[in-house]
Design a protein around this motif. Structure first.
Motif, mmCIF file in Angstrom:
data_model
loop_
_atom_site.group_PDB
_atom_site.id
_atom_site.type_symbol
_atom_site.label_atom_id
_atom_site.label_comp_id
_atom_site.label_asym_id
_atom_site.label_seq_id
_atom_site.Cartn_x
_atom_site.Cartn_y
_atom_site.Cartn_z
ATOM 1 N N ALA A 54 -4.053 -1.139 -8.358
ATOM 2 C CA ALA A 54 -4.080 0.291 -8.028
ATOM 3 C C ALA A 54 -2.681 0.856 -7.860
ATOM 4 O O ALA A 54 -2.384 1.970 -8.304
ATOM 5 C CB ALA A 54 -4.902 0.512 -6.753
ATOM 6 N N THR A 106 0.835 -1.210 0.000
ATOM 7 C CA THR A 106 0.000 0.000 0.000
ATOM 8 C C THR A 106 0.872 1.263 0.000
ATOM 9 O O THR A 106 0.344 2.366 0.010
ATOM 10 C CB THR A 106 -0.942 0.022 1.219
ATOM 11 O OG1 THR A 106 -0.154 -0.084 2.428
ATOM 12 C CG2 THR A 106 -1.921 -1.138 1.171
ATOM 13 N N PHE A 113 -7.383 0.950 -1.090
ATOM 14 C CA PHE A 113 -7.824 0.903 0.301
ATOM 15 C C PHE A 113 -8.834 -0.221 0.505
ATOM 16 O O PHE A 113 -8.778 -0.951 1.503
ATOM 17 C CB PHE A 113 -8.434 2.252 0.691
ATOM 18 C CG PHE A 113 -8.963 2.303 2.095
ATOM 19 C CD1 PHE A 113 -8.088 2.321 3.178
ATOM 20 C CD2 PHE A 113 -10.322 2.333 2.350
ATOM 21 C CE1 PHE A 113 -8.561 2.368 4.480
ATOM 22 C CE2 PHE A 113 -10.802 2.379 3.641
ATOM 23 C CZ PHE A 113 -9.922 2.403 4.711
ATOM 24 N N VAL A 114 -9.751 -0.395 -0.440
ATOM 25 C CA VAL A 114 -10.718 -1.496 -0.362
ATOM 26 C C VAL A 114 -9.981 -2.830 -0.377
ATOM 27 O O VAL A 114 -10.302 -3.756 0.381
ATOM 28 C CB VAL A 114 -11.734 -1.413 -1.515
ATOM 29 C CG1 VAL A 114 -12.607 -2.662 -1.553
ATOM 30 C CG2 VAL A 114 -12.596 -0.170 -1.377
ATOM 31 N N THR A 119 -6.514 5.155 -5.307
ATOM 32 C CA THR A 119 -6.254 5.064 -3.870
ATOM 33 C C THR A 119 -7.418 4.412 -3.137
ATOM 34 O O THR A 119 -7.228 3.576 -2.248
ATOM 35 C CB THR A 119 -5.986 6.461 -3.284
ATOM 36 O OG1 THR A 119 -4.870 7.044 -3.964
ATOM 37 C CG2 THR A 119 -5.684 6.386 -1.797
ATOM 38 N N VAL A 120 -8.650 4.792 -3.510
ATOM 39 C CA VAL A 120 -9.842 4.193 -2.893
ATOM 40 C C VAL A 120 -9.896 2.696 -3.201
ATOM 41 O O VAL A 120 -10.185 1.872 -2.320
ATOM 42 C CB VAL A 120 -11.119 4.900 -3.390
ATOM 43 C CG1 VAL A 120 -12.361 4.161 -2.907
ATOM 44 C CG2 VAL A 120 -11.151 6.349 -2.918
ATOM 45 N N VAL A 121 -9.599 2.324 -4.443
ATOM 46 C CA VAL A 121 -9.586 0.903 -4.830
ATOM 47 C C VAL A 121 -8.551 0.145 -4.002
ATOM 48 O O VAL A 121 -8.818 -0.948 -3.489
ATOM 49 C CB VAL A 121 -9.280 0.758 -6.336
ATOM 50 C CG1 VAL A 121 -8.993 -0.708 -6.694
ATOM 51 C CG2 VAL A 121 -10.462 1.262 -7.159
ATOM 52 N N PHE A 165 0.162 4.505 -2.121
ATOM 53 C CA PHE A 165 -0.942 5.368 -1.716
ATOM 54 C C PHE A 165 -0.458 6.434 -0.732
ATOM 55 O O PHE A 165 -0.900 7.588 -0.765
ATOM 56 C CB PHE A 165 -2.066 4.538 -1.100
ATOM 57 C CG PHE A 165 -2.430 3.319 -1.923
ATOM 58 C CD1 PHE A 165 -2.594 3.429 -3.292
ATOM 59 C CD2 PHE A 165 -2.574 2.074 -1.344
ATOM 60 C CE1 PHE A 165 -2.899 2.315 -4.062
ATOM 61 C CE2 PHE A 165 -2.873 0.958 -2.103
ATOM 62 C CZ PHE A 165 -3.042 1.081 -3.474
ATOM 63 N N ARG A 222 -6.151 9.281 -9.808
ATOM 64 C CA ARG A 222 -5.280 8.875 -8.698
ATOM 65 C C ARG A 222 -6.088 8.651 -7.421
ATOM 66 O O ARG A 222 -5.841 7.702 -6.675
ATOM 67 C CB ARG A 222 -4.220 9.946 -8.445
ATOM 68 C CG ARG A 222 -3.113 9.971 -9.474
ATOM 69 C CD ARG A 222 -2.075 10.988 -9.070
ATOM 70 N NE ARG A 222 -0.880 10.854 -9.876
ATOM 71 C CZ ARG A 222 0.277 11.427 -9.585
ATOM 72 N NH1 ARG A 222 0.379 12.167 -8.501
ATOM 73 N NH2 ARG A 222 1.331 11.267 -10.345
ATOM 74 N N LEU A 223 -7.048 9.539 -7.171
ATOM 75 C CA LEU A 223 -7.892 9.383 -5.988
ATOM 76 C C LEU A 223 -8.696 8.093 -6.083
ATOM 77 O O LEU A 223 -8.825 7.353 -5.095
ATOM 78 C CB LEU A 223 -8.823 10.590 -5.848
ATOM 79 C CG LEU A 223 -9.755 10.585 -4.627
ATOM 80 C CD1 LEU A 223 -8.943 10.550 -3.331
ATOM 81 C CD2 LEU A 223 -10.670 11.817 -4.649
ATOM 82 N N GLY A 224 -9.209 7.802 -7.272
ATOM 83 C CA GLY A 224 -9.967 6.567 -7.463
ATOM 84 C C GLY A 224 -9.105 5.339 -7.235
ATOM 85 O O GLY A 224 -9.541 4.363 -6.612
#
Length: 324
Positions: free
Chosen positions: A302, A111, A140-141, A136-138, A114, A132-134
């Motif tokens: 990601a 990770t 994190f999931v 990071t969310v992926v 991120f 990039r934000l998307g």
């Protein structure tokens, strides 16, 4: 024709050297839990002596770079970088000492991109795009799936590789800052010279914490503080092996980034995930759970996306010896 051939050979060598680094880390990541979790040697002591031995074996590399590379205008940044790198290794080793399986440790440590993205956005002024934000969310999931949070398999120790990744991500952000006016040789040399003293510093801080904090505040495996005494028997030889292999990883990294750039080498670095899963299964009998596979795919995908978006802003040589 010779130039094309030379470029092709360099690419192949870079990939092989990075694969060699992945193999060495797989060895480290199966030996560390044997020494800490199975044999009961404190992880702080294991890591300290591991890096003392690694530094001794890395002396030829240190001398080849030359101490003239220590000239710098950013001594505090170099020290912060070495301290955070050492702290990340300590978190990582403590995760193994706490019984976190290899597959979970290595996947969650990935990770790091991120945290690099967050740090570069906040402190280096890099633009945070929706893509990039998307990603990071992926990621994190994916980390939530791999950590198995909410299930009985989840423990507080499962966050230790994430803390390690946060430390190493911050190291990368500091490295990005330093590469603006520091040579790669300087970055490498400072890390080699400072990382072992910083492991000692962390051990001393832990000793003070044990003396000052109320009993029961720290986990049992840390409550004894830092033991400077080398263990004997098989544990000693395994720690020597860790030190030698750690130095070998630094050499592999050095050689890889000498012949190829970081963007090209990143996919080969990601091979450490299957290598470590295989090593953990063969040596320790650790088999990932069902949620691991989709979670690992999300993290890997990601992180690769973010690293590719970072093309051109990565250091061209490996300036830090991490774990994982």
């Amino acid at each position: 024709m010779s130039q094309v051939s030379s470029t092709s050979n360099a690419s192949v060598l870079g990939a092989l050297f990075m694969l060699g680094a992945g193999v060495t880390f797989a060895v480290i990541n199966v030996v560390t839990p044997i020494v800490t979790w199975q044999m009961g040697v404190p992880s702080t002591a294991v890591v300290f002596w591991q890096y003392v031995i690694a530094t001794v074996f890395a002396l030829p590399l240190i001398l080849r770079i030359g101490f003239g590379a220590l000239k710098t205008r950013h001594p505090v940044a170099h020290e912060a970088r070495a301290f955070l790198s050492a702290l990340g290794v300590q978190f990582f080793a403590f995760g193994f000492a706490s019984g976190v399986p290899v597959w979970q440790m290595v996947t969650l440590s990935m990770t790091g991109p991120f945290f690099i993205l967050a740090g570069a956005t906040l402190f280096l002024g890099e633009k945070l795009t929706a893509q990039r934000l998307g990603a990071t969310v992926v990621g994190f999931v994916g980390a939530l799936l791999v950590s198995q949070i909410g299930s009985e398999q989840f423990t507080w120790a499962s966050i230790l590789p994430v803390l390690a990744a946060a430390c190493w991500g911050t190291v990368s952000v500091i490295t990005k800052y330093l590469t603006r006016d520091e040579a790669p040789e300087s970055l490498t040399l400072y890390m080699l010279v400072l990382i072992t003293p910083n492991h000692l510093l962390i051990g001393l801080i832990l000793g003070i914490a044990v003396a000052v904090l109320p009993a029961g505040t720290l986990p049992p495996s840390l409550a004894t503080g830092f033991d400077f005494e080398l263990p004997g028997g098989d544990a000693l030889w395994l720690i020597v092996l860790l030190g030698v292999v750690t130095a070998g990883a630094q050499y592999f990294f050095s050689l890889a980034y000498k012949v190829a750039d970081a963007t090209y080498l990143q996919p080969f670095d990601d091979l450490k995930l299957p290598l470590n899963i295989l090593a953990g299964w063969l040596v320790l009998g650790q088999i990932p759970g069902v949620l691991f596979w989709p979670g690992a795919a999300l993290i890997l995908g990601a992180s690769i996306y973010i690293m590719r978006q970072d093309r051109g802003r990565l250091p061209t040589r490996a300036p830090v010896l991490e774990s994982a």
